[in-house]
Design an enzyme around this catalytic site. Structure first.
Site, PDB file in Angstrom:
ATOM      1  N   ASP A 184      37.135  36.868  39.472  1.00 58.60           N
ATOM      2  CA  ASP A 184      37.916  37.850  40.247  1.00 58.60           C
ATOM      3  C   ASP A 184      37.183  38.263  41.529  1.00 58.60           C
ATOM      4  O   ASP A 184      37.767  38.911  42.392  1.00 58.60           O
ATOM      5  CB  ASP A 184      38.161  39.117  39.401  1.00 58.60           C
ATOM      6  N   GLN A 221      41.342  42.180  32.742  1.00 56.27           N
ATOM      7  CA  GLN A 221      42.520  42.657  33.484  1.00 56.27           C
ATOM      8  C   GLN A 221      42.423  44.168  33.727  1.00 56.27           C
ATOM      9  O   GLN A 221      42.235  44.938  32.784  1.00 56.27           O
ATOM     10  CB  GLN A 221      43.798  42.307  32.706  1.00 56.27           C
ATOM     11  N   LYS A 265      48.951  34.230  34.560  1.00 57.30           N
ATOM     12  CA  LYS A 265      47.672  33.545  34.780  1.00 57.30           C
ATOM     13  C   LYS A 265      47.457  32.472  33.709  1.00 57.30           C
ATOM     14  O   LYS A 265      47.001  31.363  34.011  1.00 57.30           O
ATOM     15  CB  LYS A 265      46.522  34.562  34.761  1.00 57.30           C
TER      16      LYS A 265
END
Ligand code: NAD
Length: 288
Positions: free
Chosen positions: A120, A97, A53
């Protein structure tokens, strides 16, 4: 024989679009979008995702910082970090994460992220907006699948989409995107308790497998001419590879390839699309 839907090519298109938009933004005197990534513990898979990412962000001109913390950090400390990032006006997107160490409640942390920075699309407010069809952040993997289908010129309106898997990150949000006005598919979601699953799968014009089970979808579950989207990423032992394994999806690729009209490979299919959508979301967070 199927035509391959190449996730590498399509994700490169999206990344190029984001790069151009970021560069226009900078040309107009604004700062680059800024993604703050929180990584807790030393899970190698998480570290590798975060690295991917960060690299992809840098390539399109998005600034990203990865903040790493030991696995024994307390839940309270993580909440404080998220609150600090929420208050920081220079931060556009926040990504924590997952999975988190077991003493930290994932849900508490996700709920603490400001919905305006929830790139997200995991916060209940973002999920609610998705369900009622409002514009906003898109869940990365499901939105990547929609991009693959629409950019390949595949008609979705009135098509029967069968999704195998009902997780919160793939199956359920994808069902909502498939139902959205403009996509207009008819959706069936199958899961571990579904009866007659092969029979339902055979009715799919668009068949999506998101289970986490190598070769779960066999050739006899695929209708002639169906579009097959394989979300699964599974490691299977392979002594011929230096690392001792190879990655396969949830679909028996060889058998499905013979019957489908379009199919996504693993690797190189849905996977690369996920990061591309994250970049789109970060750009959106900076512009809105
Ligand atoms: P999950 O474990 O959260 O969900 C799996 C789903 O499969 C569940 O809803 C379950 O009901 C269903 N299932 C399990 N056994 C079944 C059975 N026998 N019959 C029917 N349904 C069954 O998994 P997930 O997070 O949705 O991920 C699914 C797969 O997709 C994994 O391989 C994961 O690695 C992969 N994945 C890939 C990407 C990507 O970017 N390509 C992103 C997310 C997940």
């Amino acid at each position: 024989m199927a035509q391959l839907i190449d996730g590498k090519v399509l994700s490169a298109q999206i990344r190029a679009e984001v790069k151009e938009a970021v560069s226009k933004r900078i040309d107009s005197g604004k700062r680059p979008p800024y993604l703050a990534v929180v990584l807790i513990g030393e899970d190698p898979a998480s570290a590798s995702y975060v690295h991917g990412k960060a690299k992809a962000s840098a390539e399109v001109g998005i600034r990203s910082d990865t903040m790493t913390y030991d696995a024994d950090i307390s839940e309270q400390e993580v909440l404080k970090i998220v609150e600090r990032l929420n208050r920081d006006d220079s931060v556009d997107g926040i990504l924590v994460q997952l999975p988190l160490p077991s003493h930290i409640d994932d849900r508490k942390i996700i709920n603490a992220i400001s919905p305006a920075k929830d790139v997200d699309c995991f916060h209940p407010e973002s999920v609610g907006n998705l369900v009622i069809g409002l514009d906003g952040f898109q869940p990365a993997t499901p939105a990547g699948i929609i991009e693959m289908i629409t950019r390949s010129g595949i008609e979705t309106s009135g098509q029967h989409c069968v999704i195998i898997g009902r997780s919160n990150i793939v199956g359920k949000p994808l069902a909502n995107l498939m139902l959205k006005k403009g996509i207009d598919a008819t959706v069936t979601v199958c899961h571990s308790r579904t009866k007659n699953l092969p029979e339902i799968a055979r009715q799919a014009d668009i068949l999506v497998a998101a289970i986490g089970w190598p070769n779960f979808v066999t050739g006899d579950m695929v209708k002639e001419g169906a579009i097959v989207i394989d979300v699964g990423i599974n490691r299977v032992d392979d002594a011929s590879r230096e690392r001792g394994y190879r990655l396969v999806g949830d679909v028996d690729f060889g058998a499905a390839f013979e019957k489908a009209s379009y199919i996504t490979p693993v690797p190189g299919g849905v996977g690369p699309m996920t990061i591309a959508v994250l970049l789109q979301n970060t750009l959106m967070a900076a512009t809105s």
